[in-house]
Write an enzyme that holds these catalytic residues in place. Structure first.
Site, mmCIF file in Angstrom:
data_model
loop_
_atom_site.group_PDB
_atom_site.id
_atom_site.type_symbol
_atom_site.label_atom_id
_atom_site.label_comp_id
_atom_site.label_asym_id
_atom_site.label_seq_id
_atom_site.Cartn_x
_atom_site.Cartn_y
_atom_site.Cartn_z
ATOM 1 N N LYS A 118 0.826 -1.208 0.000
ATOM 2 C CA LYS A 118 0.000 0.000 0.000
ATOM 3 C C LYS A 118 0.856 1.252 0.000
ATOM 4 O O LYS A 118 0.502 2.253 -0.617
ATOM 5 C CB LYS A 118 -0.947 0.017 1.200
ATOM 6 N N LYS A 207 -8.897 -11.790 -9.173
ATOM 7 C CA LYS A 207 -10.168 -11.803 -8.439
ATOM 8 C C LYS A 207 -10.902 -10.482 -8.636
ATOM 9 O O LYS A 207 -10.293 -9.464 -8.980
ATOM 10 C CB LYS A 207 -9.943 -12.109 -6.960
ATOM 11 N N LYS A 210 -12.774 -4.593 -5.344
ATOM 12 C CA LYS A 210 -13.577 -3.370 -5.237
ATOM 13 C C LYS A 210 -12.761 -2.137 -5.571
ATOM 14 O O LYS A 210 -13.317 -1.104 -5.927
ATOM 15 C CB LYS A 210 -14.254 -3.258 -3.864
#
Ligand code: TRP
Length: 341
Positions: A118, A207, A210
């Site tokens: 991140k 996958k 979101k």
């Protein structure tokens, strides 16, 4: 004392069909299965929401909506032992995080891969909060003596550091914390099918995420049903020309088969035997689109029928219970630290 199952889901992004099928549904199933036998804590880690920059005007509404999603998915909020609460409404979480941070190595935190990933994306806006996120999470778990913590693979490392912190403090101060079971055992407890992961509609080898930028790659729980159906119709498949369940070579059609199976509650094998060998991908897309459309219509009706007041009632009850349990654990810890007699 009853065993505790605990998990939390961040509320600051609109969940996808993948989150729904991969996290909401399995958690609701666990809650139903164990209600009355174990304590089930479903909490909203709202203090974790802004470890990375967010739209703060949206947050309050997102938190309430997230709880509505759980309720609409069937979480038995009225069962004895099921508690739903917001982290920021139980101040022991913040206090425990500070204490635990003083017993956590800087070096071990630097090894957290999620932080490394991140912070690479964020560059200049990496906060201390993002760095110490796993310590707050450890407190969320240890305050309630949770044994089972159903989470996705991306959280396994955080679960391991929680175990390390708990064991370290137990060695130093005596058995103050329940150590959650190892991740391998957590996986067994969750009883999740490894292959069960809804894929991206545009890049089915990944996958459904979101945070993906391509809106067509994901179905959001708030998508208009017709829009979602169109996304299915334009999903990427393959050029093999024959339907087969093969996540490796034909992830696109396999994903559609899986979505049909999960949303209709029909065993995957049954869906596969109906479609295997067929050549018309368009027919499979039509059926999947219709199943998704119908699911969203029904789900969104259920969500709309739950008022903000219904949610607040559930939360306030849960928070009252959580304060008692977390407060007692915090006091135990304060005592061994020498802060209280
Ligand atoms: N970190 C988790 C996530 O991003 C959310 C979370 C915070 C959590 N505290 C937790 C999950 C405690 C389980 C237990 O998904």
């Amino acid at each position: 004392m009853r065993e505790t199952i605990l998990t939390g889901v961040r509320a600051n992004e609109e969940p996808t069909l993948g989150n729904f099928l991969g996290a909401y549904v399995p958690m609701v199933e666990l809650a139903k299965k164990y209600a009355g036998e174990k304590d089930v804590n479903m909490f909203v880690p709202d203090l974790h929401s802004f470890t990375t920059p967010i739209e703060h005007e949206e947050l309050y509404g997102q938190i309430i909506r997230g709880v509505k999603y759980y309720m609409a998915a069937g979480l038995p909020v009225d069962s004895e032992g099921v508690s739903v609460y917001r982290q920021s409404f139980v101040s022991a979480h913040s206090e425990m995080a500070w204490i635990l941070s003083c017993f956590t190595g800087f070096g071990e935190m630097q090894r957290m891969t999620q932080f490394k990933d991140k912070s690479e994306d964020l560059r200049d806006s990496v906060s201390v909060g993002l760095f110490s996120y796993p310590v707050l999470m450890a407190g969320d778990i240890l305050l309630y003596s949770a044994k089972y913590v159903p989470v996705g693979e991306d959280q396994f490392q955080h679960l391991e550091i929680t175990r390390d912190i708990a064991m370290r403090m137990n060695r130093k101060f005596g058995e103050i914390f329940t150590v959650p079971v190892k991740t391998a055992e957590q996986v067994k407890f969750m009883n999740l099918d490894e292959g069960l992961r809804v894929r991206s509609l545009t890049e089915p080898e990944k996958k459904m995420s979101k945070s993906a930028e391509n809106e067509n790659s994901k179905i959001l729980l708030s998508d208009k049903p017709e829009v979602a159906a169109k996304k299915i119709m334009s999903a990427t498949t393959d050029s093999v020309g024959k339907i087969k369940f093969d996540m490796f070579n034909q992830p696109g059609v396999s994903n559609l088969l899986q979505i049909v199976s999960l949303l209709k509650g029909v065993p995957l094998q049954d869906v596969i035997s109906r479609w295997v060998g067929e050549t018309r991908y368009g027919d499979l897309k039509n059926e999947t689109a219709e199943v998704v459309r119908r699911f969203l219509v029904e789900f969104q009706e259920k969500v709309a029928a739950i008022s903000d007041d219904d949610v607040l009632k559930v939360l306030e009850q849960g928070e009252e219970r959580a304060r008692v349990k977390a407060g007692a654990k915090l006091l135990e810890v304060q005592k061994v630290l020498g802060l209280r007699r």
